[in-house]
Enzyme design. Structure first.
Site, PDB file in Angstrom:
ATOM      1  N   ASP A  13      13.349  39.039  14.456  1.00  0.00           N
ATOM      2  CA  ASP A  13      12.763  40.370  14.516  1.00  0.00           C
ATOM      3  C   ASP A  13      11.310  40.220  14.045  1.00  0.00           C
ATOM      4  O   ASP A  13      10.954  39.200  13.443  1.00  0.00           O
ATOM      5  CB  ASP A  13      13.559  41.300  13.586  1.00  0.00           C
ATOM      6  CG  ASP A  13      12.934  42.664  13.490  1.00  0.00           C
ATOM      7  OD1 ASP A  13      12.578  43.229  14.541  1.00  0.00           O
ATOM      8  OD2 ASP A  13      12.793  43.183  12.355  1.00  0.00           O
ATOM      9  N   LEU A  14      10.484  41.210  14.321  1.00  0.00           N
ATOM     10  CA  LEU A  14       9.063  41.112  13.923  1.00  0.00           C
ATOM     11  C   LEU A  14       8.721  42.034  12.747  1.00  0.00           C
ATOM     12  O   LEU A  14       8.392  41.575  11.655  1.00  0.00           O
ATOM     13  CB  LEU A  14       8.176  41.448  15.128  1.00  0.00           C
ATOM     14  CG  LEU A  14       6.675  41.509  14.838  1.00  0.00           C
ATOM     15  CD1 LEU A  14       6.107  40.127  14.552  1.00  0.00           C
ATOM     16  CD2 LEU A  14       5.928  42.145  16.009  1.00  0.00           C
ATOM     17  N   ASP A  15       8.841  43.355  13.005  1.00  0.00           N
ATOM     18  CA  ASP A  15       8.397  44.327  12.008  1.00  0.00           C
ATOM     19  C   ASP A  15       9.298  44.279  10.779  1.00  0.00           C
ATOM     20  O   ASP A  15      10.504  44.512  10.876  1.00  0.00           O
ATOM     21  CB  ASP A  15       8.429  45.746  12.600  1.00  0.00           C
ATOM     22  CG  ASP A  15       7.496  45.888  13.795  1.00  0.00           C
ATOM     23  OD1 ASP A  15       6.313  45.520  13.659  1.00  0.00           O
ATOM     24  OD2 ASP A  15       7.939  46.360  14.863  1.00  0.00           O
ATOM     25  N   THR A  21       4.541  45.321   8.906  1.00  0.00           N
ATOM     26  CA  THR A  21       4.175  46.445   9.770  1.00  0.00           C
ATOM     27  C   THR A  21       5.193  47.590   9.740  1.00  0.00           C
ATOM     28  O   THR A  21       4.892  48.676  10.247  1.00  0.00           O
ATOM     29  CB  THR A  21       4.068  45.955  11.242  1.00  0.00           C
ATOM     30  OG1 THR A  21       5.123  45.015  11.458  1.00  0.00           O
ATOM     31  CG2 THR A  21       2.737  45.307  11.519  1.00  0.00           C
ATOM     32  N   LYS A  49      14.467  52.000  11.334  1.00  0.00           N
ATOM     33  CA  LYS A  49      14.057  50.595  11.463  1.00  0.00           C
ATOM     34  C   LYS A  49      14.783  49.922  12.620  1.00  0.00           C
ATOM     35  O   LYS A  49      15.997  50.042  12.741  1.00  0.00           O
ATOM     36  CB  LYS A  49      14.336  49.834  10.162  1.00  0.00           C
ATOM     37  CG  LYS A  49      13.328  50.115   9.085  1.00  0.00           C
ATOM     38  CD  LYS A  49      13.567  49.222   7.878  1.00  0.00           C
ATOM     39  CE  LYS A  49      12.681  49.665   6.725  1.00  0.00           C
ATOM     40  NZ  LYS A  49      13.152  49.102   5.454  1.00  0.00           N
ATOM     41  N   GLY A  50      14.020  49.215  13.443  1.00  0.00           N
ATOM     42  CA  GLY A  50      14.604  48.465  14.549  1.00  0.00           C
ATOM     43  C   GLY A  50      14.876  49.295  15.794  1.00  0.00           C
ATOM     44  O   GLY A  50      15.221  48.761  16.843  1.00  0.00           O
ATOM     45  N   SER A 120      12.094  41.597  19.207  1.00  0.00           N
ATOM     46  CA  SER A 120      11.564  42.811  18.581  1.00  0.00           C
ATOM     47  C   SER A 120      11.685  43.974  19.547  1.00  0.00           C
ATOM     48  O   SER A 120      11.427  43.817  20.742  1.00  0.00           O
ATOM     49  CB  SER A 120      10.092  42.613  18.235  1.00  0.00           C
ATOM     50  OG  SER A 120       9.505  43.848  17.888  1.00  0.00           O
ATOM     51  N   ALA A 121      12.041  45.149  19.012  1.00  0.00           N
ATOM     52  CA  ALA A 121      12.115  46.352  19.844  1.00  0.00           C
ATOM     53  C   ALA A 121      10.721  46.893  20.160  1.00  0.00           C
ATOM     54  O   ALA A 121      10.573  47.801  20.978  1.00  0.00           O
ATOM     55  CB  ALA A 121      12.918  47.425  19.109  1.00  0.00           C
ATOM     56  N   LYS A 151      18.720  48.039  19.920  1.00  0.00           N
ATOM     57  CA  LYS A 151      19.539  47.746  18.745  1.00  0.00           C
ATOM     58  C   LYS A 151      20.211  49.048  18.316  1.00  0.00           C
ATOM     59  O   LYS A 151      19.582  50.091  18.419  1.00  0.00           O
ATOM     60  CB  LYS A 151      18.649  47.228  17.602  1.00  0.00           C
ATOM     61  CG  LYS A 151      17.897  45.945  17.955  1.00  0.00           C
ATOM     62  CD  LYS A 151      16.851  45.592  16.889  1.00  0.00           C
ATOM     63  CE  LYS A 151      15.979  44.440  17.399  1.00  0.00           C
ATOM     64  NZ  LYS A 151      14.905  44.059  16.473  1.00  0.00           N
ATOM     65  N   GLU A 175      16.714  39.589  10.508  1.00  0.00           N
ATOM     66  CA  GLU A 175      16.474  41.038  10.628  1.00  0.00           C
ATOM     67  C   GLU A 175      16.254  41.718   9.284  1.00  0.00           C
ATOM     68  O   GLU A 175      16.789  41.271   8.270  1.00  0.00           O
ATOM     69  CB  GLU A 175      17.708  41.699  11.258  1.00  0.00           C
ATOM     70  CG  GLU A 175      17.597  41.952  12.731  1.00  0.00           C
ATOM     71  CD  GLU A 175      16.611  43.052  13.099  1.00  0.00           C
ATOM     72  OE1 GLU A 175      16.119  43.753  12.191  1.00  0.00           O
ATOM     73  OE2 GLU A 175      16.314  43.204  14.290  1.00  0.00           O
ATOM     74  N   ASP A 176      15.514  42.826   9.282  1.00  0.00           N
ATOM     75  CA  ASP A 176      15.393  43.656   8.071  1.00  0.00           C
ATOM     76  C   ASP A 176      16.064  45.016   8.286  1.00  0.00           C
ATOM     77  O   ASP A 176      16.063  45.845   7.383  1.00  0.00           O
ATOM     78  CB  ASP A 176      13.916  43.891   7.717  1.00  0.00           C
ATOM     79  CG  ASP A 176      13.227  44.782   8.730  1.00  0.00           C
ATOM     80  OD1 ASP A 176      13.419  44.573   9.948  1.00  0.00           O
ATOM     81  OD2 ASP A 176      12.518  45.713   8.306  1.00  0.00           O
TER      82      ASP A 176
HETATM   83  C1  BG6 Z   1      10.777  48.086  15.808  1.00  0.00           C
HETATM   84  C2  BG6 Z   1      10.412  48.858  14.562  1.00  0.00           C
HETATM   85  O1  BG6 Z   1      10.491  46.739  15.595  1.00  0.00           O
HETATM   86  O2  BG6 Z   1      10.038  48.561  16.932  1.00  0.00           O
HETATM   87  C3  BG6 Z   1      10.563  50.350  14.796  1.00  0.00           C
HETATM   88  O3  BG6 Z   1      11.273  48.459  13.499  1.00  0.00           O
HETATM   89  C4  BG6 Z   1       9.758  50.766  16.029  1.00  0.00           C
HETATM   90  O4  BG6 Z   1      10.103  51.044  13.654  1.00  0.00           O
HETATM   91  C5  BG6 Z   1      10.219  49.930  17.237  1.00  0.00           C
HETATM   92  O5  BG6 Z   1       9.949  52.138  16.320  1.00  0.00           O
HETATM   93  C6  BG6 Z   1       9.460  50.268  18.517  1.00  0.00           C
HETATM   94  O6  BG6 Z   1       8.109  49.929  18.353  1.00  0.00           O
HETATM   95  P1  BG6 Z   1       6.937  50.346  19.350  1.00  0.00           P
HETATM   96  O7  BG6 Z   1       5.760  49.568  18.787  1.00  0.00           O
HETATM   97  O8  BG6 Z   1       7.323  49.903  20.713  1.00  0.00           O
HETATM   98  O9  BG6 Z   1       6.768  51.809  19.246  1.00  0.00           O
HETATM   99 MG    MG Z   2      12.408  45.066  11.685  1.00  0.00          MG
END
Ligand code: BG6
Ligand code: MG
Length: 227
Positions: A13-15, A21, A49-50, A120-121, A151, A175-176
């Site tokens: 996962d990224l964020d 972030t 989250k996610g 990452s989503a 997710k 993952e977080d």
């Molecule tokens: C996830 C984050 O990685 O991405 C979420 O944990 C975020 O908080 C989701 O809403 C979607 O991100 P983005 O940048 O496409 O709006």
């Molecule tokens: Mg995350």
């Protein structure tokens, strides 16, 4: 639990795992929730989250009992507004936003010939990786725009293994988010949850902080799991 020696790849996962972030995502959603008159809480922040951009907006509206108050067009406008705020918060972000221990961990994975992919989503993840100077580690990414389900559905982590030509059993997912750990588990991979163990109780391995993410610690945790 599978054996450490059988692990060939890591799906990240990224964020909140690689980059600091998730606080920016939360801040931007909190601002929008205030504007929509929806009560913000730590629980709502954890549940977001996610979760993808549009699903996050739906969850916020549902939390405030406002799920039927807006047209699709209005919802898209609000989601775009949140994203513009998020991108503003990202401005000027550099490698100092890499979470503790992550740069060393990624280097050690590369050195030990593990395969790496990103699950990452976030549609902003290529931009974030560039800004952090970590794009070179992730030529293999799952494009969240191509997913049928976000997710906690297993799709994104299953694809994270597929792009590496590995089976789920050969992969560890990191993952977080509660939704993310669920996704890893149902994809059949070994899950590492980073953060509050009460929130991430379903993870196979729990670390409170990214600085604990080392191959030695993972090996130790998997040997304990073998019993
Ligand atoms: C996830 C984050 O990685 O991405 C979420 O944990 C975020 O908080 C989701 O809403 C979607 O991100 P983005 O940048 O496409 O709006
Ligand atoms: Mg995350």
């Amino acid at each position: 639990m599978v054996k450490f020696k059988d692990i060939k790849g890591f799906v990240f996962d990224l964020d909140g795992v690689i980059a600091d972030t998730s606080v920016y995502h939360s801040q931007a959603w909190h601002q929008l929730a205030d504007e929509l008159g929806v009560q913000w809480s730590d629980e709502l922040a954890d549940n977001l989250k996610g979760v993808s951009r549009m699903d996050s907006l739906e969850l916020i509206l549902k939390t405030g009992g406002k799920e039927n108050d807006y047209t699709q067009e209005e919802k898209e406008k609000y989601a775009a507004k949140k994203n513009a705020n998020y991108l503003d918060l990202l401005k000027g972000m550099d490698s100092s936003a890499i979470l503790p221990g992550i740069a060393d961990f990624l280097a050690s994975l590369e050195e030990n010939n593990y395969k790496l992919s990103l699950a990452s989503a976030s549609k902003n993840s290529p931009l974030v990786l560039e800004q952090l100077g970590l794009a070179k580690y992730f030529p293999e990414k799952v494009d969240p725009a191509t997913l049928k389900h976000g997710k906690p559905d297993p799709e994104i982590f299953a694809r994270g293994a597929e792009v590496l030509d590995l089976t789920p059993e050969q992969c560890i997912g990191v993952e977080d988010a509660k939704a993310g750990v669920e996704s890893i588990n149902s994809a059949g991979e070994t899950s590492i949850g980073i953060g509050d163990v009460n929130v991430l109780s379903e993870a196979d391995i729990n670390f409170t902080n990214t600085s604990e993410l080392t191959l030695a610690n993972i090996k130790k945790a998997m040997e304990v799991g073998e019993g």
